[in-house]
Scaffold this active site. Sequence first.
Site, mmCIF file in Angstrom:
data_model
loop_
_atom_site.group_PDB
_atom_site.id
_atom_site.type_symbol
_atom_site.label_atom_id
_atom_site.label_comp_id
_atom_site.label_asym_id
_atom_site.label_seq_id
_atom_site.Cartn_x
_atom_site.Cartn_y
_atom_site.Cartn_z
ATOM 1 N N CYS A 78 3.242 11.055 -2.632
ATOM 2 C CA CYS A 78 3.936 12.244 -3.136
ATOM 3 C C CYS A 78 3.457 12.648 -4.535
ATOM 4 C CB CYS A 78 5.443 12.018 -3.054
ATOM 5 S SG CYS A 78 6.353 13.566 -3.045
ATOM 6 N N HIS A 170 7.005 9.310 1.714
ATOM 7 C CA HIS A 170 7.379 8.102 0.956
ATOM 8 C C HIS A 170 7.629 6.893 1.858
ATOM 9 C CE1 HIS A 170 8.280 10.005 -2.982
ATOM 10 N NE2 HIS A 170 8.669 11.043 -2.263
ATOM 11 N N GLU A 172 7.638 3.934 1.042
ATOM 12 C CA GLU A 172 8.391 2.945 0.255
ATOM 13 C C GLU A 172 9.895 3.163 0.341
ATOM 14 O OE1 GLU A 172 6.742 5.496 -0.836
ATOM 15 O OE2 GLU A 172 7.664 6.408 -2.602
HETATM 16 N N1 GLN Z 1 7.759 17.489 -6.712
HETATM 17 C C1 GLN Z 1 7.208 16.353 -7.372
HETATM 18 C C2 GLN Z 1 5.952 16.718 -8.160
HETATM 19 O O1 GLN Z 1 5.524 17.820 -8.110
HETATM 20 C C3 GLN Z 1 6.873 15.273 -6.356
HETATM 21 C C4 GLN Z 1 8.136 14.765 -5.716
HETATM 22 C C5 GLN Z 1 8.094 13.345 -5.243
HETATM 23 O O2 GLN Z 1 7.273 12.518 -5.666
HETATM 24 N N2 GLN Z 1 9.038 13.033 -4.382
HETATM 25 O O3 GLN Z 1 5.411 15.923 -8.847
#
Ligand code: GLN
Length: 197
Positions: A78, A170, A172
């Site tokens: 992410c 994710h 994790e």
């Molecule tokens: N929206 C976050 C970003 O732009 C990422 C979100 C997340 O890691 N769950 O960094």
Amino acid sequence: MRIGVLALQGDFIEHEHMLQRLGIDVAEVRLPGDLDDLDAVIMPGGESTTFAKLAVRFGLMEPLRRFAGEGKATWGTCAGLIFMSKDIGRNQPTLGLMDIRVKRNAFGRQIDSFSAGLHIDQIEGPPFPGVFIRAPIIESVAPGVEVLSTLDDGTIVAARQDNLVVTSFHPELTGDTRMHEYFAAMAQSCRHRQPEP
Ligand code: GLN
């Protein structure tokens, strides 16, 4: 084998717990010296703009680039995916490692978070629980980057380029260790390809 988790901000503890469940030795990475003696590193979920600010402040940008550039396994989930990418379409420091174009917050706001069963290349068994929280998508990949998973509409949500892997979801935050096992195996094979000191 020892795997580090970037511990500047975000859900690094959850990655640590997953690795510990697999019996893997874990270290937290906050300063350049923390990368010594690691075989692989994970960039967690969180807020990529915060990662960038803190990594610049702590002098971690070049050491992280060098670490991945040496062929050591590196995984971003992410915000970690965003942080590893070459093109995020805006002026925000990234490590610029993966030849992919990324769109941040592509599914909308926090309230638009969702989960979806995913087929991931080389991960056997039932669909993988994909947890998407204000997630980015991969808009395009350069030649040499392998797409590992897409949503039903073709949106790319996981990719690999040699020793680098990214997931916009994710693993994790689930009880499913298969993606962490995949990464540990990748770290192991990258380790065997390292030149002897
Ligand atoms: N929206 C976050 C970003 O732009 C990422 C979100 C997340 O890691 N769950 O960094």
